[in-house]
Design an enzyme around this catalytic site. Sequence first.
Site, PDB file in Angstrom:
ATOM      1  N   LYS C  75      76.193  -2.068  24.786  1.00  0.00           N
ATOM      2  CA  LYS C  75      75.252  -2.876  25.571  1.00  0.00           C
ATOM      3  C   LYS C  75      75.250  -4.278  24.963  1.00  0.00           C
ATOM      4  O   LYS C  75      75.292  -4.416  23.735  1.00  0.00           O
ATOM      5  CB  LYS C  75      73.872  -2.225  25.465  1.00  0.00           C
ATOM      6  CG  LYS C  75      72.769  -2.841  26.304  1.00  0.00           C
ATOM      7  CD  LYS C  75      71.464  -2.044  26.119  1.00  0.00           C
ATOM      8  CE  LYS C  75      70.347  -2.561  26.998  1.00  0.00           C
ATOM      9  NZ  LYS C  75      69.107  -1.752  26.834  1.00  0.00           N
ATOM     10  N   SER C 150      67.319  -0.463  31.399  1.00  0.00           N
ATOM     11  CA  SER C 150      68.091  -1.684  31.267  1.00  0.00           C
ATOM     12  C   SER C 150      69.548  -1.425  30.838  1.00  0.00           C
ATOM     13  O   SER C 150      70.415  -2.269  31.082  1.00  0.00           O
ATOM     14  CB  SER C 150      67.440  -2.619  30.252  1.00  0.00           C
ATOM     15  OG  SER C 150      67.426  -2.041  28.967  1.00  0.00           O
ATOM     16  N   SER C 174      65.071   2.987  28.806  1.00  0.00           N
ATOM     17  CA  SER C 174      66.272   2.213  29.142  1.00  0.00           C
ATOM     18  C   SER C 174      67.600   2.907  28.890  1.00  0.00           C
ATOM     19  O   SER C 174      68.638   2.412  29.299  1.00  0.00           O
ATOM     20  CB  SER C 174      66.262   0.879  28.384  1.00  0.00           C
ATOM     21  OG  SER C 174      65.461  -0.044  29.069  1.00  0.00           O
TER      22      SER C 174
END
Lengths: 94, 483, 484
Positions: C75, C150, C174
């Site tokens: 990420k 996310s 997330s």
Amino acid sequence: MALTAKEVEDLALKARLKITDAEKEFFAEQLSSILKYVDKLDELDTSEVEPLIYILPVSNRFRADEIRSSASRDEILANGPLVEDFHFKVPKII
Amino acid sequence: MDVQYETVVGLEVHAELKTASKIFCGCSTAFGAEPNTQVCPVCAGFPGMLPVLNEKVVELAIRTGLALNAEIAEHCKFDRKNYFYPDLPKAYQISQFDAPICKKGYLDIEIDGEKKRIGITRAHMEEDAGKLIHQGDITTTPFSLVDLNRSGVPLLEIVSEPDMRSGAEARAYMEKLRAILLFAGVSDCKMQEGSLRCDANVSVRPIGQKELGVRTEIKNLNSFRALERAVDYEAKRQIEALEDGEEIIQETMTWDEESGVTRSMRSKEEADDYRYFPDPDLPPLFISQEWIDRIRASMPELPDQAQQRLMDEYGLPEYDASIITLSPDTLAFFDECLQVYPDAKTLSNWMMGEMARLLNQNNIEIQEVRVRPEGLVSMLKMIDEGKISGKIAKKVFEEMFMTGKDPEQIVEEKGLIQISDPEVLQAMIAEIIASNPKVVDDYRSGKDKAFGFFVGQVMKKTRGKANPAIVNQLLKEHLDREG
Amino acid sequence: MELYELTVHELQKLLARKESSAQEITRSIFSRIHATDEKIASFVTLTEEKAYEKASQIDKMGNYQNLAGIPYALKDLFCTRDIRTTCCSRMLEDFVPPYDSYAGRRLEEAGGILVGKLNMDEFAMGSSTEHSAFFTTRNPWDLQRVPGGSSGGSAAAVAAEQVPFSLGTDTGGSIRQPAAFCGVVGLKPTYGRVSRWGVVSYSSSLDQVGTLTRDVMDAAIILNHISGYDPMDSTSVNTAVPDYTQFLDGEVRGMKIAFPREYFQAGVDEDVRAAVKNALQLYESLGAELEEVSLPCSEYALPTYYLIAPAEASANLARFDGVRYGLRDMEAENVVEMFSQSRARGFGDEVKRRLLLGTYALSSGYYEEYYLKALKVRQLIKQDFERIFADYDLIICPTTTRTAFKIDEEIDDPLTLYMNDILTVPVNMAGLPGMSIPCGFADGLPIGMQIIGRAFDEASMLKAAFAFEQQTEFHRAKPHLEVK
């Protein structure tokens, strides 16, 4: 709790976010609806509850007082948007 | 009716704690490095970087608390103090808000021969910010440069009660606090380097009134003299304003050392709201009694104890003892001299007189001087043995101070040995008397000044080396005999 | 079977037998990424050159232990030395950190091959990747739908077989929510299990690094590699890390599993409820003891989250001021303007919204009413869980109330969007480990089941997840991607 555009303006100054008049209205409305939702917490009586500040049962995390070599100055300054004479340069303060 | 006002002063002192590395990262705290060379991603506030607390900082804070007779908190924590400023990399300062490590301490100052106790509200640990370099003044500079070497240097902020009533008291507090920090070995306390900084909160109120007046805060007073003058000036300014029917505005001031006035810093467009909250990156501290006891057991002698010792063991007057104990290095020098020269009062006269004068004049600290205790002692012995006069000794001492030479060598090289031989002096005196008959008449007609003239002439002839006691005696004999 | 289709443990076997090479695997991975990413848009940065370099080094050494030769992606809020780290924000578009995250470094040292950085909602604020400053990632199961967020890029990349595993972060769901939306395994460890060093903070007391994988075995393997004490993170915990794979024996007999009634009530789609109930029946048939329980304070977790997380974020993101790195408005005439204009230009609306909200919650006069109140409710939520865990080993419930929603469906109304996290946020509030595993489909979209464990007992969670996986085929289902 409803927020006014003026209150949003004050918050934006504290948070150092320049916002337009239209954004003030827009955020005031959105934040007000979020705060209204948050007011749900008033249903709970927490007068006798200790706030949970730390999730872990950990204390006294230390390092020894030893010097570790700093980063190279070039590395620290490499991302600087404006660098002069080995310093970060900023516009006037006042 | 004339209202009498009193001044009320409280001080916020920032002392840099004496650690090798910064409070939350391993960068060096050494003073004077090239800009931005003692910086890492942690103290530069880079994304994803996390603080890890330097244990020594806590230890020094506890030590300071004990030296200031304060309570050490069993539990304390760090908080984030939020504000934007170009020298504050994370845009929050890690500090302690509602749970400081030390509370409710005090120290005693002496003012006009009276002891006065000044309360210490709290002391808390925090990180220093970086440094901004302006072109000239902050108000006029077109841009500023940011140096982060100081960012993350450990500080202890020590906040006093508003217990002081004048600039002199504020100064005495600050001097005593510095002495305690130095004795406790927690800070270098170098005001010029910024390792000891002071802000003063000043207000005035009619004598007898309980409530405090509106206060102003004078920032960055970087010498004792500046502190004393700024407080007195600001109090006077406030009293005059009140007498003119004006109101005092709570504001931040700076001290202009050159013009000797305080000035209002331009007011900010927003009120301070630091939005403190507990720093989730740092677990809380638990300070066990055992830890405190261990530090207590290793506490060195503090100024009050040292002062008492000098009075009890060497009969030194209280005033002298309090001056000698203003710095551990002065005391160490003094103690070393005492080992071989037990006349404490003579020693303290020299330390407080010539030594202090020369240190001041040359702006250096006692640990840097070239005179060693054994040098001072040999010089004092030379006085005692009549080898040099007290007056000559001052010259010798100054030479020792500047060059580090032995007193014997200086006396030898400069031919400063005192002339005590009565035969040499007799001849000289006879000649002077013979060539000044008028003054002899003056003397005989009772003018005391005339005697002084003859002493002066002898000293002039011997370039000050004549033993004054012997000169006096011989002169008297001569003049009285021939009369 | 193509190499990119294989899981970590399958690749490990292949490499151990020298039946493939790191370079071969890396080539397969990049060809898959190039073939699919135009549609999926998981990656914001590819590190192809470095990846091949490392693969060739590994092949030269010929030692395929640990993760040697296994590709992965991060990420884009894991800092990567000399590789752009953007947090999918204009603010950090050109930021190149001089350091690696702890978790990333552990993977590097284990021989893993970083292939790129993955899309996310800006600074991890969002549940769909629609708040990425760059583009929206597509759900591989339906390109009209969001992958969740996310860590949407992290989940989509694993689901689309662009990488065998990725790392994400989970502050309020997330990792688990996008794992559920994309039909992969998402694991958020206990707060303190994995160091946060080098991971850009959103909410420091809630953020936790975790894994996205195609099966439970891989989750255990990667967790083995990233867990453990890090002296550089004061909130990382110094407790032993077991070998998590040893608990994967398919057994749940005698395990006590609680299912909280509040997590199955109104708001949860019937399909989702049914799938998780079926899973519970399966556990019962395998010999686990099941009981319905109540977690009455959980419904307060979301409002609590929307005070605590923004409050912490308002301080964490204050450092983006245009002085040392990141976007700077060069026109500004003084520093206040420079701060305000740089931040206004650098941050998107969702970030601004949360910064304003967090600033408000901490402001003098509101601190007690909002922030302090939230800390107290957080205490109640944690106590709720402690009560249950005194008697039960695990809690099982849906990960999300519904399957993946359509792009643009929810973006206009922040509150609706926030509701996505309603079943995952309580776990962060209590600092517990939680994971989402695939447990069914509704209209061709994956459904996630959430398993929550005791603090630092990831082992029980993985054990139960593995047992379920052994009995079902959901994790083997693949999205049908038309590939060029």
